[in-house]
Each structure stands twice: as C-alpha cells, then as structure tokens.
Design a protein around this motif. Structure first.
Motif, PDB file in Angstrom:
ATOM      1  N   ARG A   1     -26.312 -22.971 -91.955  1.00  0.00           N
ATOM      2  CA  ARG A   1     -27.621 -22.348 -91.753  1.00  0.00           C
ATOM      3  C   ARG A   1     -28.066 -22.678 -90.339  1.00  0.00           C
ATOM      4  O   ARG A   1     -28.274 -23.855 -90.013  1.00  0.00           O
ATOM      5  N   SER A   2     -28.202 -21.668 -89.471  1.00  0.00           N
ATOM      6  CA  SER A   2     -28.654 -21.898 -88.090  1.00  0.00           C
ATOM      7  C   SER A   2     -30.167 -21.774 -88.014  1.00  0.00           C
ATOM      8  O   SER A   2     -30.838 -21.462 -89.012  1.00  0.00           O
ATOM      9  N   ASN A   3     -30.711 -22.012 -86.822  1.00  0.00           N
ATOM     10  CA  ASN A   3     -32.155 -21.763 -86.609  1.00  0.00           C
ATOM     11  C   ASN A   3     -32.405 -20.439 -85.893  1.00  0.00           C
ATOM     12  O   ASN A   3     -33.509 -20.204 -85.388  1.00  0.00           O
TER      13      ASN A   3
ATOM     14  N   GLY B   1     -35.290 -14.317 -92.729  1.00  0.00           N
ATOM     15  CA  GLY B   1     -34.647 -15.632 -92.795  1.00  0.00           C
ATOM     16  C   GLY B   1     -33.790 -15.888 -91.571  1.00  0.00           C
ATOM     17  O   GLY B   1     -33.671 -15.034 -90.689  1.00  0.00           O
ATOM     18  N   ASN B   2     -33.198 -17.073 -91.527  1.00  0.00           N
ATOM     19  CA  ASN B   2     -32.345 -17.434 -90.399  1.00  0.00           C
ATOM     20  C   ASN B   2     -30.906 -16.972 -90.632  1.00  0.00           C
ATOM     21  O   ASN B   2     -30.498 -16.686 -91.751  1.00  0.00           O
TER      22      ASN B   2
ATOM     23  N   VAL C   1     -26.943 -17.231 -90.941  1.00  0.00           N
ATOM     24  CA  VAL C   1     -25.828 -18.117 -91.273  1.00  0.00           C
ATOM     25  C   VAL C   1     -24.714 -17.822 -90.281  1.00  0.00           C
ATOM     26  O   VAL C   1     -24.489 -16.662 -89.906  1.00  0.00           O
TER      27      VAL C   1
ATOM     28  N   ASP D   1     -22.923 -26.086 -94.588  1.00  0.00           N
ATOM     29  CA  ASP D   1     -23.778 -25.725 -95.723  1.00  0.00           C
ATOM     30  C   ASP D   1     -23.021 -24.910 -96.761  1.00  0.00           C
ATOM     31  O   ASP D   1     -23.371 -24.904 -97.940  1.00  0.00           O
TER      32      ASP D   1
ATOM     33  N   THR E   1     -25.517 -14.516 -94.340  1.00  0.00           N
ATOM     34  CA  THR E   1     -26.915 -14.405 -93.909  1.00  0.00           C
ATOM     35  C   THR E   1     -27.795 -13.698 -94.946  1.00  0.00           C
ATOM     36  O   THR E   1     -28.908 -14.180 -95.248  1.00  0.00           O
TER      37      THR E   1
ATOM     38  N   LEU F   1     -29.443 -15.857 -97.688  1.00  0.00           N
ATOM     39  CA  LEU F   1     -30.693 -16.550 -97.366  1.00  0.00           C
ATOM     40  C   LEU F   1     -31.875 -15.591 -97.457  1.00  0.00           C
ATOM     41  O   LEU F   1     -32.965 -15.968 -97.911  1.00  0.00           O
TER      42      LEU F   1
END
Lengths: 271, 271
Positions: free
Chosen positions: A154-156, A167-168, A170, A216, A237, A240
């Motif tokens: 999971r990135s920012n 969402g952020n 992946v 993750d 992604t 999320l």
C-alpha cells in the motif's frame, strides 16, 4: 486478418498454457500465476453489481496506470469473449476474494454459488504480463526466480476518485541493479495495458513504504546489495477502493492469482 | 523534401541561435554551452591526424553509446556540411583542448595557428542535446537551473578498445526524484545519437565514482534528499582514450564547451 503463421504461433502458446487453464478451471491450481503461461496476458479481476459499474468504469478511466481496463462484461454474463473464446469468469480465476460491506470476507475457488444476474466483470492488465518481456530481454525477475508471489505494498500515492471509489495506489516491487533497472523501465514502457513503466524507483519511504521486506500482499523477495527497488502500479489498487467504498458485495481475484487470458502480451504492446 | 512549415520552424530556431553562434566564432563566448541554443544538436569534438582516423572510427563503432558519431570530415577540410552549412571547425567551438603525447597541453579558442592539412574531425552527439527534451517534458535539469556546467566523472566502465584507443567511460550526472528519473529514462531513450538512456542509476560507487560531489570534469550540482543520480555516457570518453593512446598530437573541445550544429535534436530522434 490473421495470417497462418500468426495463428500457428498463437495456438502453440495456447496449447502450452492449456493444461494450466484446465487446472485453474477445475479448482486444482489455486496458486499465484506469476511466471506461468509466459506470453499470455494476465488480468486483475473486479466483479460488482451493475449499480456501481458506472462509477467503477470512471475510476478506471481516472486511473489508467493502476487500472488499465482490458475487458468488461455485460451484466450477469460470465463470458468475456474479447479475452478468451470460452472464458468463464465464475471458474477461471485460481482463487477469489469476496468483499462484504468493504470487508474482506471469504475466499473461494469458484463463483458458482455466488453468481448473480446483475454482476459486471472488469478485467485490468497485470504486471505479470511484462515479466515475460523482461525475461526475454535477459533480465532476472526476482519473484519468478525465487518461485514467490510478487511483493505488493500500500503506497501513499493517491488515486483520482470516482463516485464512491477512492484510495491510495497499491504497487508491486521488483529489484534490479542500475543498468537492468534502466532496461526494465524501457521494456515496460511498451506495455501500458500491463501498468507500463514504474511509478517509482529508489527509496521506498518516499512513497510511504516503511519496510520493503514486509509486503502488504504477496511475498517478500531478496533485494541484493547495490540493487534498487522498482515500483509498478498494481491492479490490487481497486481492492483498496472497494474497502473504502464499502459496497455491500463485490468479488476480486486474490492478489497474485490472476485471470489467464487468450491474448498475447505483444498484442497490447505499443512502440 | 522539406515543407515550408519545417523550414520556417528550423530557420526561426537558427535565427535564435545565430547570435551565440557568431559570438563563439569570434571568440567572445568561451563558456559551457549547457542550456544554450535549445533544440539544436550539440557535439563533442575529436580532431586527430589522418594516420589515426581509422582506429578512432572503429573506436566509435565499438562504443556507440559513449561515442555516437554524427559527423566526420575529409582530411584537412575544416568544413562539416552535414552539420552546418558554413561550419568551420577551426573557429566554431568555444574552447579547445590540445593534447600532446597524450598529455593535456594548451587550451585555445581557435585553431587558426594549429591547423594541419592531415587533420580529421569527428563529431559525437552530446547529452546537452537531450536537456531540452527533458525540460520540454516538464523536468528540471539541475545543471541548467543552477547555471553550471554538467558534472562529469571517470567511471570504471571499460570501453571496447580499437587499435591504440582504450579506456574507461566518462559519464555525466543529473539528479532526479524517482518519478522524474523514470521519465528521464524514457525521454532520453528516444535520442541514441545524444547518448540515449542512462548507463547507470543509483549508487555512484557501483560504477567507480567515490564522491559524486567532486566531478572530474565540469561543476558539482546540488543533489536533494530523495533524489537519485542518473549517469549517462559522455562524449568526453574519447579524451581518456586519447590520453591512453599517447598520440603525438590531437585536439578536442573542452568538456562542456560544445560544437553547436544546425541539426535539430528531433531530427536524430527515434520512436
């Protein structure tokens, strides 16, 4: 339109993959598909009720690097004829993740008892599709060499929202030395429908990853001295975004366990 | 072959560069040319007696990334009509480095008193040519922003010898953050005649560079936290080969002070 030589070439590849395809369909192969069925495009899967399909289509449109759409079904129709002549989305993924109210619920190996006549399937390109291109160029892909699932994090990096979906990003990670990293960027640039070029190279903390040895999703892989981690947008992604959207019901593939299509990676290449 | 629109476009660029071209020719501009005359191809220069021209041509052939040959003169002829309609290699480089017996001897701003009728000129593409392409793509090029000459280093990457010519590769360095580094690799890949993609990214020590803040040629530039150094093959590489070859007499440009041609960078781009 296809010449005989093309058909021969492609049919030979499909024959080589046919055993794996049959084993996935029968529920016998439930493992990750990284390093399997080289040359054939693999896909991330998102299945949700048609009520949310318009928003999700816009989410893909807004985030084409993380969510490169390569196929979309009619509501209730388990076929995806553009991706495989007899493909059945209810049986052709090694393992499925069910989401209920945004929570990860049960995992299943087919959807026969879960299918609904309003379900719409989205298939998104997958970075596994470019691993074959990297290997053909002489590069070593660590997760393939080590027989592990790719490392996913999971990135920012924020995605662009659409309706309830947000969402952020992946990302998947593969390490290379400097010269091979440059080659990997060049090669994957040709494959935008498989996430294209990396979104980051170097210090994982700069995209919000605290420990590159603790993914993750998927497995850790060895990073050798002098190697740089390269991070590609990942088709996990949307999972999320599904968590954030809290839809009553949705289904995805389990990370790393992809839909095997009958399209060649090279058919979706640019340049 | 050229349309009117192309001629108008190109002549406008040449007009913009004409003042600089005149100042170089008169000896008034002796500074580095990085960030100057955007869109026009710049060249590294090697001038040596015809006795050694065959070996040096093979050295370029053997090392096309470090030595991308874009022009070669007839012996004794100071013209290079393929690179500029009235170009005179005796006056059109800001500053020249004379080599005697492999040693760096005097620097001069023209070759009028040094010219010999057996001298052959080689022009090699230069990374300054892609700085314009990087800037047009929205990237910041640190040496241009800081008004400094690019940082150049003697690496430990061996070139492939030819006759008396051998030695390690000289590289130029520009720092970028991860996302911009990926873009820079993509963009420079299009320009093989300007050294193309980098040869290394990341830890300088892996290619034999002990201190990235102490370049062997040119100026140091700021590397900000989170940035990666990218290293491109550099047309100063032949100067090391000249040192090793110990030719009685040869002439090059001074690093960073390039020959300005009348060709557009885009004319030599691929893809």
């Amino acid at each position: 339109m296809h010449t005989g030589a093309y058909s021969d070439f492609k049919n030979n590849l499909l024959d080589q993959a046919s055993e794996l395809r049959a084993r996935i369909r029968s529920g016998d192969h439930t493992a990750p598909t990284s390093g399997q069925a080289n040359s054939l495009l693999q896909g991330n899967v998102v299945i949700l009720p048609s009520e949310w399909a318009g928003d999700f289509l816009l989410y893909c449109q807004n985030n084409p690097v993380a969510c490169p759409l390569i196929g979309m079904s009619q509501p209730g129709d388990p076929a995806l004829p553009d991706l495989g002549h007899d493909l059945d989305i209810r049986t052709d993924v090694p393992e499925y993740q069910v989401f209920r109210n945004g929570e990860r619920a049960e995992k299943v190996t087919d959807l026969k008892s879960l299918w609904q006549d309003d379900l719409v399937t989205f298939v998104l390109g997958c970075s596994f599709s470019f691993e074959d291109a990297l290997i053909r160029a002489g590069l070593s892909v660590r997760n393939v060499d080590e027989g592990r699932n790719v490392s996913m994090f999971r990135s920012n990096i924020a995605t662009r929202p659409a309706g309830r979906f947000s969402g952020n990003m992946v990302v998947s990670m593969r390490p290379f030395n400097g010269a091979d990293a440059i080659r990997a960027i060049q090669i994957t640039t040709r494959l935008p429908k498989a996430h294209g070029a990396p979104v980051h190279i170097g210090d994982p903390a700069l995209i919000g990853i605290q420990d590159v040895n603790q993914p993750d999703f998927g497995d850790p892989v060895t990073i050798r001295p002098g190697e740089l981690p390269l991070f590609w947008a990942c088709g996990v992604t949307p999972q999320l975004a599904l968590e954030n959207a809290r839809l009553p019901f949705a289904i995805t593939h389990v990370p790393g366990k992809m839909l095997l299509t009958e399209r060649l990676n090279e058919e979706l290449a640019v340049l």
